[in-house]
Design an enzyme around this catalytic site. Structure first.
Site, PDB file in Angstrom:
ATOM      1  N   SER A   9       0.846  -1.190   0.000  1.00 37.13           N
ATOM      2  CA  SER A   9       0.000   0.000   0.000  1.00 37.13           C
ATOM      3  C   SER A   9       0.883   1.243   0.000  1.00 37.13           C
ATOM      4  CB  SER A   9      -0.880   0.034   1.249  1.00 37.13           C
ATOM      5  OG  SER A   9      -1.321   1.359   1.471  1.00 37.13           O
ATOM      6  N   HIS A  34      -1.178  -1.318  -4.218  1.00 39.06           N
ATOM      7  CA  HIS A  34      -2.451  -0.954  -3.576  1.00 39.06           C
ATOM      8  C   HIS A  34      -2.473   0.555  -3.401  1.00 39.06           C
ATOM      9  CE1 HIS A  34      -6.043  -1.798  -1.134  1.00 39.06           C
ATOM     10  NE2 HIS A  34      -5.614  -0.896  -0.304  1.00 39.06           N
ATOM     11  N   ASP A  36      -4.359   3.685  -2.025  1.00 36.35           N
ATOM     12  CA  ASP A  36      -5.371   4.044  -1.023  1.00 36.35           C
ATOM     13  C   ASP A  36      -5.896   5.457  -1.235  1.00 36.35           C
ATOM     14  OD1 ASP A  36      -3.821   2.103   1.523  1.00 36.35           O
ATOM     15  OD2 ASP A  36      -5.821   1.842   0.665  1.00 36.35           O
ATOM     16  N   MET A  38      -8.298   8.426  -0.188  1.00 35.79           N
ATOM     17  CA  MET A  38      -9.038   8.906   0.976  1.00 35.79           C
ATOM     18  C   MET A  38      -9.480  10.340   0.732  1.00 35.79           C
ATOM     19  SD  MET A  38      -6.633   7.428   3.997  1.00 35.79           S
ATOM     20  CE  MET A  38      -6.170   5.681   4.001  1.00 35.79           C
ATOM     21  N   HIS A  67      -8.272   1.413  -4.027  1.00 33.70           N
ATOM     22  CA  HIS A  67      -9.188   1.219  -2.895  1.00 33.70           C
ATOM     23  C   HIS A  67      -9.821   2.568  -2.594  1.00 33.70           C
ATOM     24  CE1 HIS A  67      -9.436   0.322   1.726  1.00 33.70           C
ATOM     25  NE2 HIS A  67     -10.633   0.419   1.162  1.00 33.70           N
ATOM     26  N   MET A  69     -11.782   4.875  -0.604  1.00 35.45           N
ATOM     27  CA  MET A  69     -12.396   5.180   0.692  1.00 35.45           C
ATOM     28  C   MET A  69     -12.979   6.584   0.562  1.00 35.45           C
ATOM     29  SD  MET A  69      -9.358   3.544   3.016  1.00 35.45           S
ATOM     30  CE  MET A  69      -8.162   3.685   1.686  1.00 35.45           C
ATOM     31  N   MET A 138     -11.552  -5.030   5.434  1.00 32.54           N
ATOM     32  CA  MET A 138     -10.692  -4.162   6.219  1.00 32.54           C
ATOM     33  C   MET A 138     -10.432  -4.826   7.561  1.00 32.54           C
ATOM     34  SD  MET A 138      -9.923  -1.721   4.352  1.00 32.54           S
ATOM     35  CE  MET A 138      -8.958  -0.883   5.614  1.00 32.54           C
ATOM     36  N   GLY A 143      -8.305   4.621   7.171  1.00 36.58           N
ATOM     37  CA  GLY A 143      -7.894   6.023   7.262  1.00 36.58           C
ATOM     38  C   GLY A 143      -6.412   6.171   7.534  1.00 36.58           C
ATOM     39  N   GLY A 145      -2.385   4.091   8.069  1.00 36.03           N
ATOM     40  CA  GLY A 145      -1.522   2.914   8.085  1.00 36.03           C
ATOM     41  C   GLY A 145      -0.953   2.734   9.487  1.00 36.03           C
ATOM     42  N   ASP A 176      -6.768  -6.084   4.385  1.00 32.27           N
ATOM     43  CA  ASP A 176      -6.101  -4.793   4.302  1.00 32.27           C
ATOM     44  C   ASP A 176      -6.033  -4.144   5.678  1.00 32.27           C
ATOM     45  OD1 ASP A 176      -6.928  -1.826   2.307  1.00 32.27           O
ATOM     46  OD2 ASP A 176      -5.269  -2.274   3.654  1.00 32.27           O
ATOM     47  N   GLY A 177      -4.791  -4.108   6.229  1.00 32.65           N
ATOM     48  CA  GLY A 177      -4.621  -3.397   7.499  1.00 32.65           C
ATOM     49  C   GLY A 177      -3.955  -4.268   8.546  1.00 32.65           C
TER      50      GLY A 177
HETATM   51  C1  DX5 Z   1      -5.990   1.942   5.694  1.00 32.89           C
HETATM   52  C2  DX5 Z   1      -5.557   1.500   4.306  1.00 32.89           C
HETATM   53  C3  DX5 Z   1      -4.594   0.344   4.364  1.00 32.89           C
HETATM   54  C4  DX5 Z   1      -3.329   0.731   5.034  1.00 32.89           C
HETATM   55  C5  DX5 Z   1      -2.529  -0.500   5.367  1.00 32.89           C
HETATM   56  O1  DX5 Z   1      -7.146   2.722   5.597  1.00 32.89           O
HETATM   57  O2  DX5 Z   1      -6.682   1.093   3.553  1.00 32.89           O
HETATM   58  O3  DX5 Z   1      -4.291  -0.088   3.029  1.00 32.89           O
HETATM   59  O4  DX5 Z   1      -2.583   1.553   4.187  1.00 32.89           O
HETATM   60  O5  DX5 Z   1      -1.403  -0.058   6.080  1.00 32.89           O
HETATM   61  P1  DX5 Z   1      -0.679  -1.022   7.124  1.00 32.89           P
HETATM   62  O6  DX5 Z   1      -0.259  -2.222   6.322  1.00 32.89           O
HETATM   63  O7  DX5 Z   1       0.477  -0.205   7.618  1.00 32.89           O
HETATM   64  O8  DX5 Z   1      -1.687  -1.348   8.173  1.00 32.89           O
HETATM   65 ZN    ZN Z   2      -6.389   0.036   1.457  1.00 33.51          ZN
END
Ligand code: DX5
Ligand code: ZN
Length: 224
Positions: A9, A34, A36, A38, A67, A69, A138, A143, A145, A176-177
């Protein structure tokens, strides 16, 4: 189960050098990127839009897994498809017309993903499983990492794995997460085949070693 995919990601990457970071994880053996998205509305953070995905396309041959969000979703589905996303996932919680949004992704020529937040029951998939190529569960509240894996999601992974197997369709199960060498074994054992990792890769000095460690740990037998 589909073949294991490791999808770094870029939320955890150096935003001042995104092209080089994407090139580096491709060289390190990653399978997908990936991406992300937001909007500081659906989630309390703000990242990047279609123009950044378009700018990154020439830097990698890897599939870009967007992804979203975001809320509303449909206008950005069009934008990310036009920018070159290979797969677009939208959240069940972010649209009143999920079936229409998923069909729009398909019409725009992208692979179709549906995402569930940790508190959303798996039953939310029951009327759309035939429409999708990927289910994204999730395992942190979206939101940010660097959060810890939520262990109750293991049961959701097993429930979705059972639904996918019953459907007989080649649907990928993405998680994811909080994915790291100490969590990925149980996640794979529960039935996931597509693993998103931000911190576990981009916060390490050696990306190839980090990707390899995740692949090895995904195959390791999990203590009962
Ligand atoms: C969170 C994201 C994830 C995040 C994963 O909202 O959708 O993709 O970046 O990060 P890690 O692997 O550090 O939890
Ligand atoms: Zn993600």
């Amino acid at each position: 189960m589909q073949p294991l995919v490791i999808a770094p990601s870029i939320l955890a990457a150096d935003f001042a050098r995104l092209g080089e970071e994407v090139r580096a994880v491709e060289a390190a053996g990653a399978d997908w990127i990936h991406f992300d998205v937001m909007d500081n509305h659906f989630v309390p953070n703000l990242t990047f839009g279609p123009m950044v995905l378009q700018a990154l396309k020439p830097w990698t041959k890897l599939k870009i897994d967007a992804h979203l969000m975001v809320e509303p979703v449909d206008a950005l589905i069009e934008g990310f498809a036009a920018a070159g996303a290979d797969l677009i996932s939208v959240h069940v919680e972010a649209t009143k017309h999920l079936d229409r949004s998923l069909r729009l992704i398909r019409q725009k020529g992208c692979a179709v993903g549906v995402a569930l937040n940790p508190a959303t029951p798996v039953a939310a998939l029951d009327c759309v499983l035939e429409e999708v190529d990927l289910v994204l569960l999730m395992s942190v509240n979206p939101g940010f990492g660097g959060q810890s894996f939520l262990p109750h999601v293991l049961d959701k992974i097993a429930q979705v794995r059972a639904r996918i197997d019953r459907s007989g369709r080649p649907i990928r199960l993405e998680v994811d997460g909080g994915i790291a060498p100490d969590t990925i074994g149980a996640i794979a054992a529960a039935g996931a085949d597509t693993m998103v990792a931000g911190s576990a890769i981009f916060k390490k000095a050696d990306y190839a070693a980090a990707v390899a460690a995740l692949r090895t740990a995904a195959r390791a037998p999990v203590a009962a």
